[in-house]
Design a protein around this motif. Structure first.
Motif, PDB file in Angstrom:
ATOM      1  N   PRO A   1      47.970  41.738  53.079  1.00 49.36           N
ATOM      2  CA  PRO A   1      46.756  41.801  52.271  1.00 49.36           C
ATOM      3  C   PRO A   1      47.052  42.421  50.907  1.00 49.36           C
ATOM      4  O   PRO A   1      47.930  43.277  50.777  1.00 49.36           O
ATOM      5  CB  PRO A   1      45.827  42.690  53.093  1.00 49.36           C
ATOM      6  N   CYS A   2      46.339  41.988  49.897  1.00 49.54           N
ATOM      7  CA  CYS A   2      46.511  42.549  48.556  1.00 49.54           C
ATOM      8  C   CYS A   2      46.000  43.990  48.548  1.00 49.54           C
ATOM      9  O   CYS A   2      44.947  44.279  49.118  1.00 49.54           O
ATOM     10  CB  CYS A   2      45.737  41.731  47.536  1.00 49.54           C
ATOM     11  N   PRO A   3      46.721  44.890  47.886  1.00 47.24           N
ATOM     12  CA  PRO A   3      46.265  46.282  47.858  1.00 47.24           C
ATOM     13  C   PRO A   3      44.997  46.474  47.033  1.00 47.24           C
ATOM     14  O   PRO A   3      44.213  47.368  47.292  1.00 47.24           O
ATOM     15  CB  PRO A   3      47.444  47.039  47.255  1.00 47.24           C
ATOM     16  N   HIS A   4      44.795  45.634  45.995  1.00 46.57           N
ATOM     17  CA  HIS A   4      43.618  45.736  45.134  1.00 46.57           C
ATOM     18  C   HIS A   4      43.140  44.334  44.785  1.00 46.57           C
ATOM     19  O   HIS A   4      43.935  43.424  44.649  1.00 46.57           O
ATOM     20  CB  HIS A   4      43.942  46.468  43.832  1.00 46.57           C
ATOM     21  N   THR A   5      41.838  44.203  44.584  1.00 50.33           N
ATOM     22  CA  THR A   5      41.304  42.921  44.128  1.00 50.33           C
ATOM     23  C   THR A   5      41.438  42.859  42.615  1.00 50.33           C
ATOM     24  O   THR A   5      41.638  43.872  41.942  1.00 50.33           O
ATOM     25  CB  THR A   5      39.824  42.777  44.514  1.00 50.33           C
ATOM     26  N   TYR A   6      41.317  41.642  42.055  1.00 45.61           N
ATOM     27  CA  TYR A   6      41.378  41.499  40.607  1.00 45.61           C
ATOM     28  C   TYR A   6      40.246  42.272  39.950  1.00 45.61           C
ATOM     29  O   TYR A   6      40.410  42.860  38.884  1.00 45.61           O
ATOM     30  CB  TYR A   6      41.320  40.032  40.197  1.00 45.61           C
ATOM     31  N   ALA A   7      39.075  42.283  40.573  1.00 46.26           N
ATOM     32  CA  ALA A   7      37.937  43.014  40.002  1.00 46.26           C
ATOM     33  C   ALA A   7      38.242  44.513  39.915  1.00 46.26           C
ATOM     34  O   ALA A   7      37.915  45.164  38.914  1.00 46.26           O
ATOM     35  CB  ALA A   7      36.689  42.772  40.844  1.00 46.26           C
ATOM     36  N   GLU A   8      38.863  45.068  40.949  1.00 46.82           N
ATOM     37  CA  GLU A   8      39.224  46.492  40.926  1.00 46.82           C
ATOM     38  C   GLU A   8      40.243  46.776  39.825  1.00 46.82           C
ATOM     39  O   GLU A   8      40.114  47.762  39.092  1.00 46.82           O
ATOM     40  CB  GLU A   8      39.790  46.922  42.274  1.00 46.82           C
ATOM     41  N   VAL A   9      41.238  45.915  39.693  1.00 47.00           N
ATOM     42  CA  VAL A   9      42.269  46.121  38.679  1.00 47.00           C
ATOM     43  C   VAL A   9      41.661  45.996  37.285  1.00 47.00           C
ATOM     44  O   VAL A   9      41.945  46.809  36.397  1.00 47.00           O
ATOM     45  CB  VAL A   9      43.429  45.126  38.864  1.00 47.00           C
ATOM     46  N   ARG A  10      40.801  45.009  37.077  1.00 43.94           N
ATOM     47  CA  ARG A  10      40.162  44.848  35.766  1.00 43.94           C
ATOM     48  C   ARG A  10      39.340  46.075  35.412  1.00 43.94           C
ATOM     49  O   ARG A  10      39.360  46.542  34.266  1.00 43.94           O
ATOM     50  CB  ARG A  10      39.272  43.615  35.753  1.00 43.94           C
ATOM     51  N   GLU A  11      38.619  46.617  36.365  1.00 45.92           N
ATOM     52  CA  GLU A  11      37.803  47.801  36.115  1.00 45.92           C
ATOM     53  C   GLU A  11      38.678  48.984  35.706  1.00 45.92           C
ATOM     54  O   GLU A  11      38.367  49.693  34.748  1.00 45.92           O
ATOM     55  CB  GLU A  11      37.004  48.140  37.373  1.00 45.92           C
ATOM     56  N   ILE A  12      39.780  49.184  36.398  1.00 52.23           N
ATOM     57  CA  ILE A  12      40.693  50.283  36.079  1.00 52.23           C
ATOM     58  C   ILE A  12      41.325  50.071  34.706  1.00 52.23           C
ATOM     59  O   ILE A  12      41.396  50.992  33.893  1.00 52.23           O
ATOM     60  CB  ILE A  12      41.772  50.421  37.173  1.00 52.23           C
ATOM     61  N   VAL A  13      41.764  48.839  34.440  1.00 52.03           N
ATOM     62  CA  VAL A  13      42.426  48.546  33.162  1.00 52.03           C
ATOM     63  C   VAL A  13      41.471  48.759  31.996  1.00 52.03           C
ATOM     64  O   VAL A  13      41.843  49.351  30.980  1.00 52.03           O
ATOM     65  CB  VAL A  13      42.982  47.102  33.155  1.00 52.03           C
ATOM     66  N   HIS A  14      40.240  48.318  32.117  1.00 51.38           N
ATOM     67  CA  HIS A  14      39.292  48.488  31.015  1.00 51.38           C
ATOM     68  C   HIS A  14      38.971  49.961  30.785  1.00 51.38           C
ATOM     69  O   HIS A  14      38.634  50.347  29.667  1.00 51.38           O
ATOM     70  CB  HIS A  14      38.029  47.680  31.263  1.00 51.38           C
ATOM     71  N   GLY A  15      39.089  50.789  31.807  1.00 46.59           N
ATOM     72  CA  GLY A  15      38.896  52.225  31.627  1.00 46.59           C
ATOM     73  C   GLY A  15      40.092  52.878  30.955  1.00 46.59           C
ATOM     74  O   GLY A  15      39.941  53.837  30.187  1.00 46.59           O
ATOM     75  N   VAL A  16      41.294  52.379  31.228  1.00 50.30           N
ATOM     76  CA  VAL A  16      42.520  52.984  30.705  1.00 50.30           C
ATOM     77  C   VAL A  16      42.929  52.357  29.371  1.00 50.30           C
ATOM     78  O   VAL A  16      43.381  53.065  28.462  1.00 50.30           O
ATOM     79  CB  VAL A  16      43.665  52.832  31.734  1.00 50.30           C
ATOM     80  N   LEU A  17      42.788  51.054  29.245  1.00 55.57           N
ATOM     81  CA  LEU A  17      43.197  50.330  28.035  1.00 55.57           C
ATOM     82  C   LEU A  17      41.986  49.623  27.426  1.00 55.57           C
ATOM     83  O   LEU A  17      41.739  48.446  27.713  1.00 55.57           O
ATOM     84  CB  LEU A  17      44.285  49.305  28.364  1.00 55.57           C
ATOM     85  N   PRO A  18      41.216  50.322  26.605  1.00 58.35           N
ATOM     86  CA  PRO A  18      40.034  49.674  26.026  1.00 58.35           C
ATOM     87  C   PRO A  18      40.434  48.479  25.157  1.00 58.35           C
ATOM     88  O   PRO A  18      41.427  48.524  24.439  1.00 58.35           O
ATOM     89  CB  PRO A  18      39.386  50.779  25.185  1.00 58.35           C
TER      90      PRO A  18
END
Length: 59
Positions: free
Chosen positions: A23-40
């Motif tokens: 199974p994938c450790p994270h969904t694309y939605a979770e990764v996008r949310e984290i990335v937008h918080g870290v890399l505006p």
């Protein structure tokens, strides 16, 4: 005691196994949310074969 050649060859041949599906450790939605918080201002690019690339330029 010696092993017959036919038995030795049969033992040396590897038995193929099906690929392991993990199974994938994270969904694309979770990764996008984290990335937008870290890399505006980060953008996602869709690539062939269901892959994505993250595009970000330092401000």
């Amino acid at each position: 005691m010696t092993i017959p050649l036919a038995l030795a060859v049969a033992v040396a041949v590897a038995v193929p196994t099906p690929p392991t599906v993990r199974p994938c450790p994270h969904t694309y939605a979770e990764v996008r949310e984290i990335v937008h918080g870290v890399l505006p201002g980060a953008r996602w690019r869709r690539l062939p074969l269901w892959r994505y690339a993250l595009v970000w330029q330092h401000p």
